[in-house]
Every structure is written in C-alpha cells, then in structure tokens.
Design a protein around this motif. Structure first.
Motif, PDB file in Angstrom:
ATOM      1  N   PHE A 143      -0.415  -5.153  -1.097  1.00  6.41           N
ATOM      2  CA  PHE A 143      -1.730  -4.580  -0.645  1.00  6.41           C
ATOM      3  C   PHE A 143      -0.939  -4.238   0.854  1.00  6.41           C
ATOM      4  O   PHE A 143      -1.900  -3.457   1.812  1.00  6.41           O
ATOM      5  CB  PHE A 143      -2.670  -5.473  -0.887  1.00  6.41           C
ATOM      6  CG  PHE A 143      -4.173  -4.927   0.345  1.00  6.41           C
ATOM      7  CD1 PHE A 143      -4.683  -4.036  -0.301  1.00  6.41           C
ATOM      8  CD2 PHE A 143      -4.480  -4.987   1.457  1.00  6.41           C
ATOM      9  CE1 PHE A 143      -5.751  -2.906   0.079  1.00  6.41           C
ATOM     10  CE2 PHE A 143      -5.475  -4.770   2.292  1.00  6.41           C
ATOM     11  CZ  PHE A 143      -6.223  -3.677   1.546  1.00  6.41           C
ATOM     12  N   TYR A 144      -0.562  -5.662   1.045  1.00 11.77           N
ATOM     13  CA  TYR A 144      -0.130  -5.726   2.565  1.00 11.77           C
ATOM     14  C   TYR A 144       1.308  -5.001   3.165  1.00 11.77           C
ATOM     15  O   TYR A 144       2.205  -5.601   2.601  1.00 11.77           O
ATOM     16  CB  TYR A 144      -0.030  -6.902   3.670  1.00 11.77           C
ATOM     17  CG  TYR A 144      -1.378  -7.627   3.199  1.00 11.77           C
ATOM     18  CD1 TYR A 144      -2.702  -7.170   4.218  1.00 11.77           C
ATOM     19  CD2 TYR A 144      -1.812  -8.181   2.205  1.00 11.77           C
ATOM     20  CE1 TYR A 144      -3.989  -7.477   3.278  1.00 11.77           C
ATOM     21  CE2 TYR A 144      -3.091  -8.681   2.461  1.00 11.77           C
ATOM     22  CZ  TYR A 144      -3.923  -8.613   2.540  1.00 11.77           C
ATOM     23  OH  TYR A 144      -5.291  -9.178   2.837  1.00 11.77           O
TER      24      TYR A 144
ATOM     25  N   ARG B 214      -7.262  -9.646  -1.428  1.00 11.24           N
ATOM     26  CA  ARG B 214      -6.769  -7.942  -0.564  1.00 11.24           C
ATOM     27  C   ARG B 214      -7.501  -8.016   0.526  1.00 11.24           C
ATOM     28  O   ARG B 214      -8.625  -8.076   0.201  1.00 11.24           O
ATOM     29  CB  ARG B 214      -6.073  -6.810  -2.342  1.00 11.24           C
ATOM     30  CG  ARG B 214      -5.383  -6.967  -2.813  1.00 11.24           C
ATOM     31  CD  ARG B 214      -5.536  -6.102  -3.904  1.00 11.24           C
ATOM     32  NE  ARG B 214      -5.562  -5.056  -4.131  1.00 11.24           N
ATOM     33  CZ  ARG B 214      -4.519  -4.253  -4.061  1.00 11.24           C
ATOM     34  NH1 ARG B 214      -3.722  -4.404  -4.827  1.00 11.24           N
ATOM     35  NH2 ARG B 214      -4.478  -2.825  -4.119  1.00 11.24           N
ATOM     36  N   GLY B 215      -7.408  -7.444   1.321  1.00  8.14           N
ATOM     37  CA  GLY B 215      -8.009  -6.840   2.555  1.00  8.14           C
ATOM     38  C   GLY B 215      -8.973  -5.658   2.077  1.00  8.14           C
ATOM     39  O   GLY B 215      -8.693  -4.752   2.735  1.00  8.14           O
ATOM     40  N   MET B 216      -9.847  -5.823   1.063  1.00  5.79           N
ATOM     41  CA  MET B 216     -11.065  -4.554   0.233  1.00  5.79           C
ATOM     42  C   MET B 216     -12.604  -5.143   1.332  1.00  5.79           C
ATOM     43  O   MET B 216     -13.071  -5.914   1.034  1.00  5.79           O
ATOM     44  CB  MET B 216     -10.922  -4.365  -0.923  1.00  5.79           C
ATOM     45  CG  MET B 216      -9.330  -4.807  -2.109  1.00  5.79           C
ATOM     46  SD  MET B 216      -9.451  -2.865  -1.832  1.00  5.79           S
ATOM     47  CE  MET B 216      -8.842  -3.193  -3.659  1.00  5.79           C
TER      48      MET B 216
ATOM     49  N   GLY C 112      -0.687  -8.219  -6.720  1.00  2.74           N
ATOM     50  CA  GLY C 112      -1.235  -7.847  -6.000  1.00  2.74           C
ATOM     51  C   GLY C 112      -1.955  -7.689  -4.522  1.00  2.74           C
ATOM     52  O   GLY C 112      -2.311  -7.074  -3.895  1.00  2.74           O
ATOM     53  N   VAL C 113      -1.780  -9.238  -3.861  1.00  2.00           N
ATOM     54  CA  VAL C 113      -1.680  -9.471  -2.423  1.00  2.00           C
ATOM     55  C   VAL C 113      -0.428  -8.600  -2.153  1.00  2.00           C
ATOM     56  O   VAL C 113      -0.709  -7.825  -1.079  1.00  2.00           O
ATOM     57  CB  VAL C 113      -2.201 -11.132  -2.390  1.00  2.00           C
ATOM     58  CG1 VAL C 113      -1.920 -11.057  -0.825  1.00  2.00           C
ATOM     59  CG2 VAL C 113      -3.495 -11.101  -3.071  1.00  2.00           C
TER      60      VAL C 113
ATOM     61  N   MET D 190       0.764  -0.913  -0.210  1.00  2.00           N
ATOM     62  CA  MET D 190      -0.065   0.094   0.091  1.00  2.00           C
ATOM     63  C   MET D 190       0.895   0.940  -0.227  1.00  2.00           C
ATOM     64  O   MET D 190       0.448   2.266  -0.514  1.00  2.00           O
ATOM     65  CB  MET D 190      -0.588  -0.424   1.506  1.00  2.00           C
ATOM     66  CG  MET D 190      -2.570  -0.116   1.362  1.00  2.00           C
ATOM     67  SD  MET D 190      -3.043  -0.062   1.762  1.00  2.00           S
ATOM     68  CE  MET D 190      -2.983  -0.840   3.302  1.00  2.00           C
TER      69      MET D 190
ATOM     70  N   ILE E 268      -1.371 -15.435   1.562  1.00  2.00           N
ATOM     71  CA  ILE E 268      -0.361 -14.421   2.509  1.00  2.00           C
ATOM     72  C   ILE E 268       0.429 -15.778   3.544  1.00  2.00           C
ATOM     73  O   ILE E 268       0.942 -14.745   3.571  1.00  2.00           O
ATOM     74  CB  ILE E 268      -1.717 -13.831   2.808  1.00  2.00           C
ATOM     75  CG1 ILE E 268      -2.761 -13.294   2.350  1.00  2.00           C
ATOM     76  CG2 ILE E 268      -1.412 -13.502   4.322  1.00  2.00           C
ATOM     77  CD1 ILE E 268      -3.742 -12.174   2.859  1.00  2.00           C
TER      78      ILE E 268
ATOM     79  N   ARG F 255      -1.368 -12.126  -9.337  1.00  2.00           N
ATOM     80  CA  ARG F 255      -2.310 -12.042  -8.204  1.00  2.00           C
ATOM     81  C   ARG F 255      -1.389 -12.192  -7.003  1.00  2.00           C
ATOM     82  O   ARG F 255      -1.839 -11.612  -6.505  1.00  2.00           O
ATOM     83  CB  ARG F 255      -2.939 -13.582  -8.646  1.00  2.00           C
ATOM     84  CG  ARG F 255      -3.615 -14.053  -7.704  1.00  2.00           C
ATOM     85  CD  ARG F 255      -5.128 -14.095  -7.718  1.00  2.00           C
ATOM     86  NE  ARG F 255      -5.485 -15.153  -5.982  1.00  2.00           N
ATOM     87  CZ  ARG F 255      -4.953 -15.235  -5.404  1.00  2.00           C
ATOM     88  NH1 ARG F 255      -5.320 -13.733  -4.356  1.00  2.00           N
ATOM     89  NH2 ARG F 255      -5.778 -16.062  -4.070  1.00  2.00           N
TER      90      ARG F 255
ATOM     91  N   CYS G  27      -7.854   1.806   1.601  1.00  6.92           N
ATOM     92  CA  CYS G  27      -7.611   0.999   0.941  1.00  6.92           C
ATOM     93  C   CYS G  27      -7.882   1.006  -0.386  1.00  6.92           C
ATOM     94  O   CYS G  27      -7.248   0.389  -1.664  1.00  6.92           O
ATOM     95  CB  CYS G  27      -8.704  -0.272   0.933  1.00  6.92           C
ATOM     96  SG  CYS G  27     -10.309  -0.393   0.221  1.00  6.92           S
TER      97      CYS G  27
END
Ligand SMILES: Cc1cc2nc3c(=O)[nH]c(=O)nc-3n(C[C@H](O)[C@H](O)[C@H](O)COP(=O)(O)O)c2cc1C
Ligand code: FES
Lengths: 182, 627
Positions: A76-77, B318-320, A72-73, A1, A38, A69, B475
C-alpha cells in the motif's frame, strides 16, 4: 500502490544467523506487536535496504500473522521496496513546484544518462532511480536527492557533473602497478 | 519561585550570554531548504576558520526567503548582526573574515541587519525591512530562523512553554473557550473551528482520549509544516500538550511524512529534551497532568493525510479512509475519541494562550481570523515561506512579498490548495486570501501551498499533472475515485496529445461532477477541482488544444516542434554536439537544422543555445508548410 512496487523479484537473500539476530532486535524494539508492522518494516528496510521475501516470511511467523497481511500493508505504501535498490538511490521530485520548473526534463535526462527507467537499478548496481512527490524544498525547484544529499536548482547540465562525481568516488582506485583497472 | 521559573531563568541567562558574548557567532540556516542550496559545505568552510579565528556556529531553521539560501548571519559583539544571502562555500570564509577581522560589513552582499543591544549604527537596513519580510505578520513563525531548534533553552528563553504553564492553572473548559474565542480554524485543509473540535471530543464520555498532530503535509509543492517543524519544533509540541490537556487525553501521536527526515530528527530531539526538562511524561511541571507523545513515520501515501486514513495507518493498517460519521472526535485511533490537528494549527495555539484570544482575533477577517503561512513557489522571484494575516490580497503576496514573476514574464495564475485546490487566474489578484473567498473561486485554502504560474505554464498540462497525482494516490476503495480519476486522466492525456474532440468538454464536466459527488473521502471529492477551475477560467486553452491542436504555452510535447531560426543561428555547433540523438545537423558557422523525425524533445538545444535561435513552433504550422 504503484505497479512497480509489486514486482517481487527473487534474490538469493540468505537468512543468516546474523540477519536473524538483527531482525529479532527490530522486533523486540517494537514489542513484537503486529500493530507496529509499519515501523517494523521501516526498520527492516533501513537495515537491509529492501524487503526481501524470506525476511517477510520470517517476520510473519515470528509475529504469528499471515504473510498476506504484511504484503497488504507493505504494497500500500510507496516507501517499501521489494527489489534490491542501487548503492546510490536517486530520487527526483515530481511535486508541483518542480513540475512547473522542468522536473520531467530532469528525470528524462537522468534516465538517459543511466539507461534505466524509474524503479530500476543500473546493471553495475551503482544507481537506482525513483520519482517522489515533493521533498519540501520547493523553493529550490527542481530538486533531486541522492541518498541523503539534497540538490536544489537542478539543471540537466548539473546532472552530468554530479553523476560523474559519484561514479568517480566508486571507481576502483588506479594502482601504480601495471594492469590496474580504469 | 516554581521549578518552571527556574528553568526559564536559566534558559534566558544562556540565551543572553550567547548574544552578548565576545566570541563571534555565525548563525547558519540549516533547514532542508538551506541544505538543498548547499549550506553544509558553507558551514564546513566556516569551521575551518576556527583554527585562526575564535567563533561559534549555531544552526538555525529557515527565516523564510528560501531563494536567498544559503543564508548566514554574523554576530559580532558591539556591532550589528548581519545577514548574508546566497553564500557559497568558496566565499563564506571571506565574508566572515571581512566582517570580523577587517571590520567591513560588506553592504553589497548583506540582505539585512539586526541592531545589537547597545544600538550600534549601520547603513544596512533592518532584516525586517527586507521586502519579503516587511509585509508579513509572523506569529507562528516568530522563532523560525532565529533560534536553534535543537536547543530547548532557546525556545524557553523566547516565551516557550509559558502557555503550557498558564494552561496548567486553567480549567480545560476555559482553555477550549479561549481557543474558540480566538476564531482559530484548522490550518490543514478544511478550516474547521479548532475550539469546537476540541469541545466535541472533550464531551465524549470515554475517558481514554487521544490527540494527533497531522504532519503528513501531502500537498506536493508545499512545505509550510516542514519549515515550522525544522525551525521551531517545540511550538508544535507545546500546542500538542495544550490540546492534550484541554481534552484530557492520555496520549498524543505525531504522524510525520517519511520524506521529511530532518523534521523527524528535530521532533525526536525535541521530545527527548522535553522529557529531560519535565515537560513530558508523568506530572508535567509538577502538575497532575501526565502525557506521552509517540512519533510515527508515514510511509509515502498521500491519502494518509486524510484523518481517517491516517488513523488506520497509525494502527498499522493500509491507509484507507472510511465513511464519516462517526468522526474521529467520536471514533478515532483505537476506536477512541480523538482530536486531529494540523502542525500549524497546533503551532499557533501557544501564541493564542500567551497573548489572549482577543489579541489573535484582531488579525484576519470576520470569518477567517489570525494569520496563515503560505509557501510561495513556482515562477515567482522571491520564493519561500511567508506568514500573513488572512484576508491579505493576492497582489500583496505576489508583488510586495514575492517580488513579482520570475524573469518578468506574464503572471498567469496561482494554483492554491494542491491537488484538491484550484487554479485562480491573475484577474483575481485583488481578492483577499481567506477560506470563504477561495472556496467561492473554486479553490481551497488547503494547507497554504501557492504555486505561481506564468505564460510558460500550460494549464491543461497542469490539470493533467494533478490528475496523474490523484489517480496514482487514490487508495482504490471507492469506484468513483479509483475509476473516475483514471478516466479523467485518460481524457486529459488524450487532449494534451492533440487527440481531443469537441465532445470531450461535456465528458470532462460530467466525469468531474460524478467523481466529486460520488467519492468516499476528500481525495476523490476534490480531485476534479484543478480540472473544473481550469475549464472555467481557461476554457480557451482547452479549445486551443482540442480544436486547433496548439499548446499556447508550448509545453505539451506532441503539439510543437523545435526549429532553428536560420537568421539568428550563429552556427556555434553547441546544439549539434549536445543533442543526445543526433537530430541536429549543420556546418560550423552555418545555420543548423533539426530533424523533427529524430528529435525526442529533450529541450537541450533550446536551453543551451547562446543565440536563442531555437524556436518552439506549433506542429500544425510546420506540417502545413511541408505539405
Ligand atoms: C486527501 C486528503 C489529504 C489531506 N492531507 C492533509 C495533510 O497533509 N495535512 C493536514 O494537516 N491535513 C490534511 N488533510 C486534512 C485532514 O483530514 C484533517 O482535516 C486535518 O488534519 C485536521 O486538522 P485541522 O483541523 O487542524 O486542519 C487531508 C485531507 C484529505 C481529504
Ligand atoms: S515540489 Fe519538488 S520539492 Fe516540493
């Protein structure tokens, strides 16, 4: 992020047989199931300290999912790193309790001492700095963590002392013979 | 006698033995807070004593007064157990030896005592009369700091799993009714009635149901959940089992934030022991209730505390967050009906079942029943974790329990509820802390994080701080939150730099309104709260920044400069030597001066001046003078 987590740098990370064996072990532990991606990435990072590009490509093929994919994950973290961190990872808490007790001055001080910014690693590869939000020790604010060691009630003066201890522990031993390094 | 009774009897025997044994026992508070304060070297130092002095060391969780960490308690047969605070490694061995060998209880160093079973006398007051503990009502925290969290027998010996055993002989509907009657509301944020949530989920037709324990504790500056997990993990797990039984779930998940490695370790050990003791897996305690629990680690995303985002994260995405309804009770993890509860909510459940809903409902207020834990941090003298009946006034919390403001500064406000919460000024000190009242004041209960601020904290900077947090953690799925928080942050940054204009007031209010109205999830909806509350209660501070270009608290670095007060300066040269950029000049024993064009405002001179001769002066005044 965060934008710095997107800085993907190429390292000459070799997918040796040994590395592949380790990756396979992690994949098997998580049943080769993409739904556990994850946890897989967490174990990979615990093993290799960051998510190297060849490792991600390899995992994508093994799990028969696309690399995007995984990226993407992973992007995000904020936990996931794409550049090799320093030998000692310094995490400075920027939580509210630490903020009102001077966390910014603490972070600035560490950056000045090490000549790097959060998200970067020192040239000798010894330290990297990152800021995190709350380590749960707010009553002892400001707080920082080096690897697994938590330091509470921090102050700028303590920073110098603590860093010196880590530097010393890593300095090459002085040998009695002549020409021994510093 | 049932298998469970045998387990409990055995556990009680070893618990009693530990407390009656001849070999002294040292209990060390070894939760994260204790570790941060340096308890591990203390334990090492005490271990070295073992060579000459027989003793046993037991690592316990945190009893609450974190400001006294490291805390140890020394148990000696036939004598009171004595707690010592702020114990450092160099004196630890001495303290222990003085008590055990020389019989000197060292009342000056003690923070309290527990009388021994045979009632030996001591002048040291009971630990429960300690000012930080006295006004508390400990229900969910009852075991924290007193039992070894890694020893399931300690939990069993202290009423542990009694509630589960009781529940297994009850109809699930009766269990839900009991929780409903107790008035328990969710401790994770919104305060939704727990019994009702369970009832809705149970009513769903799909037989495949799940329970999730939300251990993401995202509020940066709060640690109630961490402390409970590290101090008494089985209480949370027992609550999770009971929730699972009540809704007939097949499986439970724990989602614990990655920044809490010790809490994760405690959970893992507890799960292992539960399985060994027949409390997890097939046919729990010989009943036909079977249940599995899986622990998932978070990966550093605040939004994953939001229930739908958390569920996405459990499923490896993704934590959305997503639009509600459907609620998790209808459409949760793997698309199945799911109950999601906070750590503290679940941790409270066993006590309610054991003692009955009527007993629990006696505590608290009309609409906010029971007790709530709060983490008390910031500019407070006694910081730590507390538990009080809901409805307790802020004054009791700040003054009776917290001991007032650090260094006797002026109490300015509290920030409660984290980034979703608000700043409540000291004037509301006699307001009771409960869900309705906090909402009325513009804040939220949140998970119970209270940050105390004094006159040295700038509320405009604090609002900017929270917006920086939410902007960073947004997010990005919905526009009002993604772009709105960014714009709000830009505006606040402009103001703290002294570049604000009078029109900004209107813009701040309009933006705040748009973001809370238009955002998809709770993160965006509540993100403007810190701005709205500070604008309401501290408008003059915004005026000072925008119109006068002054920061009254002298926090906003663009609005003040450091100067040396020539009359106070003793010319000791400390500031000149320590200044990292060479901005200080002056001869020994002569007043020094600071070159404000070179100064980077690192605060080193200010904090290190032995004569307190460094002043923070509004920049407008200095520039005014030099013109
Ligand atoms: C942005 C955001 C963050 C949240 N973080 C948490 C959290 O860290 N822990 C928590 O228990 N609930 C958190 N919640 C609330 C959860 O969505 C959910 O309401 C709660 O876990 C329900 O449990 P309870 O009824 O026991 O309170 C958060 C909500 C939002 C909108
Ligand atoms: S705010 Fe820094 S540890 Fe919690």
């Amino acid at each position: 992020m965060t934008s710095d987590s997107l800085k993907i740098i190429h390292h000459d990370f070799k997918l040796s047989d040994n590395v592949i064996k380790k990756i396979h072990k992690i994949l098997v532990k998580h049943e080769n199931d993409p739904r556990n991606i994850i946890q897989i990435l967490q174990d990979i990072q615990a093993e290799f300290h960051y998510l190297a590009e060849p490792v991600i490509s390899f995992i994508a093929k093994e799990l028969a999912i696309s690399e995007h994919r995984i990226y993407g994950v992973a992007t995000f973290y904020s936990q996931f790193k794409f550049v090799k961190p320093g030998k000692h990872q310094i995490r400075v808490c920027m939580g509210t309790a630490c903020h009102v007790r001077g966390a910014q001055s603490l972070l600035d001080k560490i950056c000045r001492e090490l000549h790097i910014q959060p998200g970067e690693t020192t040239k000798d590869g010894l330290f990297s700095i990152e800021s995190v939000y709350c380590l749960g020790c707010c009553a002892l604010a400001p707080v920082m963590v080096i690897d697994d060691n938590v330091f509470g009630n921090m102050s700028a003066a303590k920073v110098t002392k603590i860093l010196r201890k880590y530097r010393r522990a890593n300095a090459p031993r002085k040998t009695p013979a002549k020409g021994g390094g510093k | 006698m049932t298998d469970f009774d045998t387990l409990v009897q055995k556990a009680k025997r070893s618990w009693d033995k530990l407390h009656a044994q001849k070999t002294p026992v040292i209990y060390a508070g070894a939760a994260s807070c204790g570790r941060a304060a340096g308890v591990l070297p203390v334990i090492e130092a005490i271990k070295e004593l073992k060579a000459t002095l027989p003793l046993e060391i037991v690592e316990v969780g945190c009893i609450g007064p974190c400001y006294l960490e490291p805390i140890i308690a020394v148990q000696k047969k036939g004598h009171p157990t004595i707690f010592y605070g702020n114990v450092q490694a160099i004196q630890a061995a001495e303290i222990v030896e003085n008590y055990l060998v020389k019989n000197d209880p060292q009342p000056d160093k003690a923070i309290g005592a527990l009388s021994s079973p045979n009632g030996s006398e001591t002048t040291i007051p009971s630990i429960w009369d300690h000012p930080m503990l006295k006004a508390q009502k400990r229900i969910v925290l009852k075991n924290c700091g007193l039992i070894d969290p890694q020893n399931i027998e300690h939990y069993l010996a202290n009423d542990g799993y009694q509630a589960l055993n009781k529940v297994l002989q009850m109809k699930p509907e009766t269990v839900i009714q009991e929780i409903t009657d107790s008035g328990l509301r969710g401790r994770g944020g919104a305060g939704f009635p727990t019994g009702l949530k369970w009832k809705f989920t149970r009513a769903e037709k799909d037989p495949e149901k799940y329970v999730i324990c939300n251990a993401d504790e995202g509020d940066p500056g709060a640690f109630m959940n961490r402390s409970l997990i590290e101090g008494d993990p089985h209480a949370v797990l027992e609550g999770l089992l009971i929730a699972g039984y009540a809704i007939s779930a097949v499986k439970g998940y724990i989602y614990c934030r990655a920044e809490y490695p010790l809490a994760i370790q405690r959970f893992r050990k507890a799960l292992k022991d539960m399985r060994k003791f027949g409390l997890l897996g097939e046919n729990i305690l010989g009943s036909d209730f079977s249940f599995e629990i899986e622990l998932k680690e978070g990966a550093g995303a605040f939004v994953c505390g939001e229930e739908t985002a958390l569920i996405a994260s459990i499923m490896g995405e993704r934590g959305m967050p997503r639009q509600k309804p459907p609620y998790p009770s209808q459409h949760g993890v793997w698309g199945k009906p799911t109950v999601i509860n906070n750590v503290e909510t679940l941790g409270t459940v066993p006590a309610i079942i054991r003692n009955g809903s009527k007993w629990y409902a006696r505590f608290g207020t009309e609409k906010s029943k029971g007790t709530k834990t709060f983490s008390l941090v910031g500019k407070i003298r006694r910081s730590g974790l507390i538990e009080v009946p809901l409805g307790t006034t802020l004054r009791t919390v700040i003054y009776d329990i917290g001991g007032g403001i650090y260094e006797d500064k002026e109490f300015k406000a509290i920030q409660v509820g984290g980034p979703s919460g608000g700043t409540i000024p000291a004037a509301f000190m006699d307001e009771p802390l409960d869900y309705e009242n906090l909402n009325k004041l513009g804040a939220i209960m949140g998970s119970g994080g209270i940050v105390v601020i004094d006159s040295d904290t700038c509320v405009v900077d604090l609002a900017r701080y929270f917006l920086q947090f939410t902007e960073n953690e947004s997010c990005g799925k919905c526009v009002p939150c993604r772009i709105g928080t960014k714009q709000l942050l830009n505006l606040l940054t402009k103001i703290v730099k002294g570049e604000g204009t009078i029109d900004d007031f209107e813009l701040l209010e309009e933006l705040a309104h748009t973001i809370s109205e238009g955002s998809l999830c709770g993160l965006g909806k509540t993100a403007p709260n810190p701005v709205i509350t500070t604008l309401t209660y501290f408008r003059d501070e915004y005026v000072a920044h925008i119109v006068d270009k002054r920061c009254p608290a002298k926090v906003c670095k663009d609005l003040f400069v450091y100067v040396v007060d020539a009359e106070t300066c003793i010319g000791c040269e400390i500031c000149r030597k320590r200044c990292p950029v060479g901005a200080v000049s002056g001869e020994k024993k002569q007043p020094h001066s600071i070159d404000i064009t070179k100064c980077i405002k690192c605060d080193v001179c200010f904090t290190n001046c032995p004569a307190k001769a460094i002043r923070k002066v509004d920049k407008v005044d200095v520039i005014h003078v030099s013109h």
